[in-house]
Write a protein that holds these residues in place. Structure first.
Motif, PDB file in Angstrom:
ATOM      1  N   CYS A 140     -13.710  42.327  25.643  1.00 56.66           N
ATOM      2  CA  CYS A 140     -13.694  43.398  24.853  1.00 56.66           C
ATOM      3  C   CYS A 140     -12.543  43.180  23.645  1.00 56.66           C
ATOM      4  CB  CYS A 140     -13.462  44.588  25.528  1.00 56.66           C
ATOM      5  SG  CYS A 140     -13.284  46.221  24.397  1.00 56.66           S
ATOM      6  N   ARG A 169     -10.825  45.155  22.109  1.00 54.69           N
ATOM      7  CA  ARG A 169      -9.575  45.884  22.188  1.00 54.69           C
ATOM      8  C   ARG A 169      -8.858  45.569  23.543  1.00 54.69           C
ATOM      9  NH1 ARG A 169      -5.974  49.354  19.812  1.00 54.69           N
ATOM     10  NH2 ARG A 169      -5.695  50.905  21.485  1.00 54.69           N
ATOM     11  N   CYS A 170      -9.578  45.787  24.604  1.00 53.99           N
ATOM     12  CA  CYS A 170      -8.694  45.709  25.727  1.00 53.99           C
ATOM     13  C   CYS A 170      -8.972  44.290  26.495  1.00 53.99           C
ATOM     14  CB  CYS A 170      -9.235  46.812  26.676  1.00 53.99           C
ATOM     15  SG  CYS A 170     -10.826  46.567  27.367  1.00 53.99           S
ATOM     16  N   HIS A 188     -15.842  47.953  23.954  1.00 50.24           N
ATOM     17  CA  HIS A 188     -16.289  48.931  24.798  1.00 50.24           C
ATOM     18  C   HIS A 188     -16.350  50.044  24.119  1.00 50.24           C
ATOM     19  CE1 HIS A 188     -14.100  46.704  28.392  1.00 50.24           C
ATOM     20  NE2 HIS A 188     -15.541  46.580  28.634  1.00 50.24           N
ATOM     21  N   CYS A 211     -13.231  51.832  24.733  1.00 43.48           N
ATOM     22  CA  CYS A 211     -12.080  51.442  23.820  1.00 43.48           C
ATOM     23  C   CYS A 211     -12.163  52.154  22.615  1.00 43.48           C
ATOM     24  CB  CYS A 211     -11.989  50.227  23.755  1.00 43.48           C
ATOM     25  SG  CYS A 211     -11.645  49.345  25.610  1.00 43.48           S
TER      26      CYS A 211
HETATM   27 ZN   LIG Z   1     -12.186  47.406  25.914  1.00 45.04          ZN
END
Ligand SMILES: [Zn+2]
Ligand SMILES: [Zn+2]
Ligand SMILES: [Zn+2]
Ligand SMILES: [Zn+2]
Ligand SMILES: [Zn+2]
Length: 257
Positions: free
Chosen positions: A142, A144-145, A164, A167
């Motif tokens: 992902c 973001r994470c 996600h 996220c």
């Molecule tokens: Zn994520």
């Protein structure tokens, strides 16, 4: 999308709810999650009662009859609409991993839960440039994470861009929630939309920034950033319950600066 203009809803039987569109976020009184764009809002009544601060996501207002739902990710499940989560154990949504505190689609046989808006997330988000597919689990990390797997994700057709659902919600919704509901910023009504614009920048930059950090090559960063931003704007509006909302345009123009 075409929606009916007004309705009575079992969760707020005393007043009529009217369809309303605004880019000011709201807290849904059905599922307790944040929304943006289309909503059904209390309009009060002619007998002198004023309008309440009561809003529902379109997906929380328009419950199917009979109140059951099938989802392509869980082919053996039959989800039942419940006005509040069953039992006393805290429950979370299988799509976004956030708490379930209000309206929910629940499968009695396996205990899965979906927020109404999560249950209705479009399987494909499409615009001229970007096509994103909703996936139950993906092997790509992902943006973001950086994690793989986890909650549902939107992934681009080229499989390079992946977010996600959890996220995206975390990144935006919680910021907005603090800003609007923590400081009563929403009390002014429609005038708050400028505030969205200025506040959305840091949270989105945060999201894109983490993507930057993962990619070392300079030339690719810019392109990747633009693409990720474009992809993200669709995901944001879909996750907040209205994939058609113009917030996509707002977000897009901010990111491209
Ligand atoms: Zn994520
Ligand atoms: Zn809702
Ligand atoms: Zn009311
Ligand atoms: Zn099930
Ligand atoms: Zn959810």
């Amino acid at each position: 999308m075409k929606y009916i203009n007004e309705m009575f809803h079992f969760s707020h039987p005393q007043h009529k709810l009217k369809y309303h569109y605004s880019e000011v976020p709201f807290k849904c009184d059905g599922c307790k999650e944040v929304g943006i764009g289309s909503r059904y809002k209390c309009s009060g009544n002619s007998g002198g009662g004023g309008a309440c601060d009561f809003d529902l996501h379109v997906h929380c207002a328009l419950i199917p009859s009979p109140p059951t739902l099938l989802h392509p990710f869980y082919t053996k499940c039959s989800f039942q609409f419940l006005p509040r989560p069953p039992g006393t154990i805290p429950r979370y949504c299988n799509a976004c991993e956030r708490d379930v505190a209000g309206f929910v689609y629940h499968c009695r046989s396996c205990g899965f839960d979906l927020h109404p808006c999560c249950a209705k997330l479009p399987m494909v988000l499409q615009d001229g440039h970007v096509k994103l597919y909703l996936c139950r689990k993906v092997g790509t990390s992902c943006h973001r994470c950086g994690r793989k797997g986890g909650s549902w994700s939107y992934r681009s057709a080229c499989k390079k861009y992946n977010f996600h659902v959890a996220c995206v919600k975390e990144m935006l919704v919680e910021n907005w929630h603090d800003i609007y509901f923590g400081h009563h910023g929403i009390a002014g009504g429609g005038g708050g939309s400028r505030m969205v614009d200025s506040r959305i920048i840091p949270s989105l930059n945060g999201g894109i920034q983490s993507y930057h950090n993962q990619k070392k090559s300079k030339g690719k960063v810019k392109k990747g950033c633009e693409m990720a931003g474009l992809a993200l704007q669709f995901v944001v509006s879909a996750v907040l319950g209205d994939p058609t909302t113009l917030i996509a345009g707002v977000v897009g123009s901010l990111i491209s600066k």
